[in-house]
Design an enzyme around this catalytic site. Structure first.
Site, PDB file in Angstrom:
ATOM      1  CG  ASP A  93      -8.078 -12.252  -2.445  1.00  0.00           C
ATOM      2  OD1 ASP A  93      -6.905 -12.569  -1.941  1.00  0.00           O
ATOM      3  OD2 ASP A  93      -8.248 -11.153  -2.977  1.00  0.00           O
ATOM      4  CE  LYS A  94      -5.203 -12.247   3.682  1.00  0.00           C
ATOM      5  NZ  LYS A  94      -4.392 -11.032   4.418  1.00  0.00           N
ATOM      6  CG  HIS A  95     -10.703  -7.936   2.975  1.00  0.00           C
ATOM      7  ND1 HIS A  95     -10.143  -7.023   2.324  1.00  0.00           N
ATOM      8  CD2 HIS A  95     -11.214  -7.366   3.930  1.00  0.00           C
ATOM      9  CE1 HIS A  95     -10.320  -5.619   2.887  1.00  0.00           C
ATOM     10  NE2 HIS A  95     -10.858  -5.799   3.972  1.00  0.00           N
ATOM     11  CB  SER A  96      -6.584  -8.940   6.767  1.00  0.00           C
ATOM     12  OG  SER A  96      -5.945  -8.295   8.008  1.00  0.00           O
ATOM     13  CB  THR A 130      -0.304  -6.512   1.294  1.00  0.00           C
ATOM     14  OG1 THR A 130      -0.992  -7.005   2.433  1.00  0.00           O
ATOM     15  CG2 THR A 130       0.374  -7.595   0.631  1.00  0.00           C
ATOM     16  NE  ARG A 188     -18.480   5.148   3.037  1.00  0.00           N
ATOM     17  CZ  ARG A 188     -17.539   3.954   3.285  1.00  0.00           C
ATOM     18  NH1 ARG A 188     -17.138   3.408   2.171  1.00  0.00           N
ATOM     19  NH2 ARG A 188     -17.304   3.345   4.387  1.00  0.00           N
ATOM     20  CB  SER A 243     -16.482   0.083   0.681  1.00  0.00           C
ATOM     21  OG  SER A 243     -15.148   0.551   0.395  1.00  0.00           O
ATOM     22  CE  LYS A 269     -12.325  -1.669  -1.688  1.00  0.00           C
ATOM     23  NZ  LYS A 269     -11.991  -0.617  -1.096  1.00  0.00           N
ATOM     24  CE  LYS A 270      -9.665  -8.586  -1.111  1.00  0.00           C
ATOM     25  NZ  LYS A 270      -8.421  -9.022  -1.412  1.00  0.00           N
TER      26      LYS A 270
END
Ligand code: URA
Length: 439
Positions: free
Chosen positions: A82-85, A122, A170, A185, A189-190
């Site tokens: 996967d990717k996270h931005s 997204t 938070r 955080s 999730k990832k």
């Protein structure tokens, strides 16, 4: 024996180090409710001021990941990636990256978000596709990943529930901006998606959450060290967000750009380049390519050959969208009632862009949310956005605004003019990829 929640808070308040058992027990209590909200907020503030060691960050990430279901992918014959931005403007990378990697033999169970602050999300972009379900049940999610090689969906209730609760606390206690807590955080999730490898696109510049390079670099280093420490191979690219990634901002307008790349009509530009770079990184990391260059070539081939497009269509169909979306996207993406070009007053080269202001303008047009429950108008936003170095003038637009009314278009035009600084000389071009952190 585990510490009482108040002892955990005191130890962190006084700058001490917490062991993994204490952190896990605290997170379990947070999730179940035996640790009270006021204790969670005191803990967050103690971490905000005192910070966490690498071991503590890893322990917090793993405890939050394990607060819900951690996905498993038995019987899948390729790497789960996967990717996270960290978010920006005009960033539809996921829409091309996931199917392109699927066409290269990988599986991409992509858990995405909605717009946050000034940035687009997204899921909001995918909502422009009629029928597309961003919240399928787990069986449909897994089936889609198996059949299409990729599925882009929203976070489910059972993935890292500790993060949802912790983030909400938070958000109202002034403790969002903690590198330790942001790291745990994002990664909890990832990592709950059961990944073999992850690539991070950490942005800096006027359209990023981390405006300065130093802050973005610290976040990238923290994310990479903790993710690798938690057992998931991770690399980050530090990328420039001083201008929109594509020439469009707004949900359906950005989907149009993604369709252009997937169908081979657009094969240049920053969005295209960053998609290839992130894909090449993952293909090399997972051994699907012999080198970065080989990974790059495989990504190009995946897009050029139409295989990425075919995977995208399979994903859209499996998740309830139209089977012919890519072929007939204009029939499915309704245009806004009003569109008009925005001309600058002076002639010259674009020197700098307040990219964040473009995101805010999209929200004001109705393409993003002011409150969590606001509906989104997918048709509004900007196309033809000029980039840094472009030559513009009273007869060459800096953008085309798409709006629900003439008044809204006028207000957006004013804001966009204010976001562009124009000068007589062509500025130096800035690099898109500023650094690589990790393997
Ligand atoms: N995004 C997240 O998911 N968590 C944070 O803490 C900040 C941004």
């Amino acid at each position: 024996m585990t510490l009482l929640p108040q002892e955990v808070i005191r130890r962190k308040r006084d700058g001490g180090e917490l062991d993994a058992d204490a952190i896990r027990a605290f997170v379990e209590g947070l999730t179940s409710g035996t640790v009270k909200n006021e204790q969670v907020s005191a803990f967050a503030m103690a971490v905000f001021f005192r910070g966490m060691s690498l071991d503590e960050r890893v322990a917090l990430t793993l405890a939050m990941r394990d607060s819900g279901r951690v996905m498993t992918w038995k019987g899948f014959d390729g790497p789960i990636i996967d990717k996270h931005s960290t978010g920006g403007i005009g960033d539809t990378v996921s829409l091309m990256l996931a199917p392109a990697l699927a066409a290269c033999g990988c599986y991409v169970p992509m858990i995405s978000g909605r717009g946050l602050g000034h940035t687009g999300g997204t899921l909001d972009k995918l909502d422009s596709i009629p029928g597309y379900r961003t919240n399928p049940d787990n069986a449909l999610f897994q089936r889609t990943v198996r059949e299409a090689g990729c599925a882009i969906i929203g976070q489910t209730d059972d993935l890292a529930p500790a993060d949802r609760k912790f983030y909400a606390i938070r958000d109202v206690t002034g403790t969002v901006e903690s590198l330790d807590l942001i790291t745990a955080s994002i990664l909890s999730k990832k990592l709950a998606a059961g990944l073999d490898a992850l690539v991070l696109d950490v942005k800096c510049g006027t359209g990023a959450f981390m405006a300065t390079r130093a802050d973005a670099q610290s976040l990238a280093e923290s994310l990479v060290t903790v993710a690798n420490g938690a057992g998931t191979r991770t690399t980050a690219l530090l990328t420039d967000m001083n201008e929109p990634l594509a020439d469009a901002a707004g949900n359906a307008l950005e989907v149009n750009v993604a369709v252009d790349i997937l169908t081979g009509r657009l094969t240049t530009g920053r969005l295209y380049d960053i998609t290839l770079a992130l894909g090449a990184t993952l293909l090399f990391m997972t051994g699907q390519a012999a080198s970065e260059a080989d990974g790059h070539a495989r990504m190009v081939d995946s897009l050029d050959s139409g295989q990425a497009a075919e995977r995208f269509s399979r994903m859209v169909r499996a998740l309830g969208g139209p089977a012919d979306f890519l072929e007939n996207s204009t029939a499915y993406l309704n245009p806004a009632p009003v569109s008009r070009d925005v001309m600058p007053e002076e002639r010259g080269f674009v020197q700098a862009i307040d990219t964040r202001a473009i995101g805010i303008a999209v929200i004001e047009l109705g393409g993003g949310r002011r409150a969590v429950t606001d509906p989104i108008d997918p048709s509004v936003g900007f196309s033809n956005l000029a980039g840094i170095g472009d030559n513009v003038g009273p007869d060459v637009e800096i953008a085309t605004v798409h709006a629900a009314s003439a008044d809204a278009a006028e207000r957006a035009a004013e804001r966009i003019r204010g976001a562009y600084r124009i000068g007589p000389d062509a500025p130096d071009q800035t690099a898109l990829i500023l650094d690589r952190i990790g393997a």
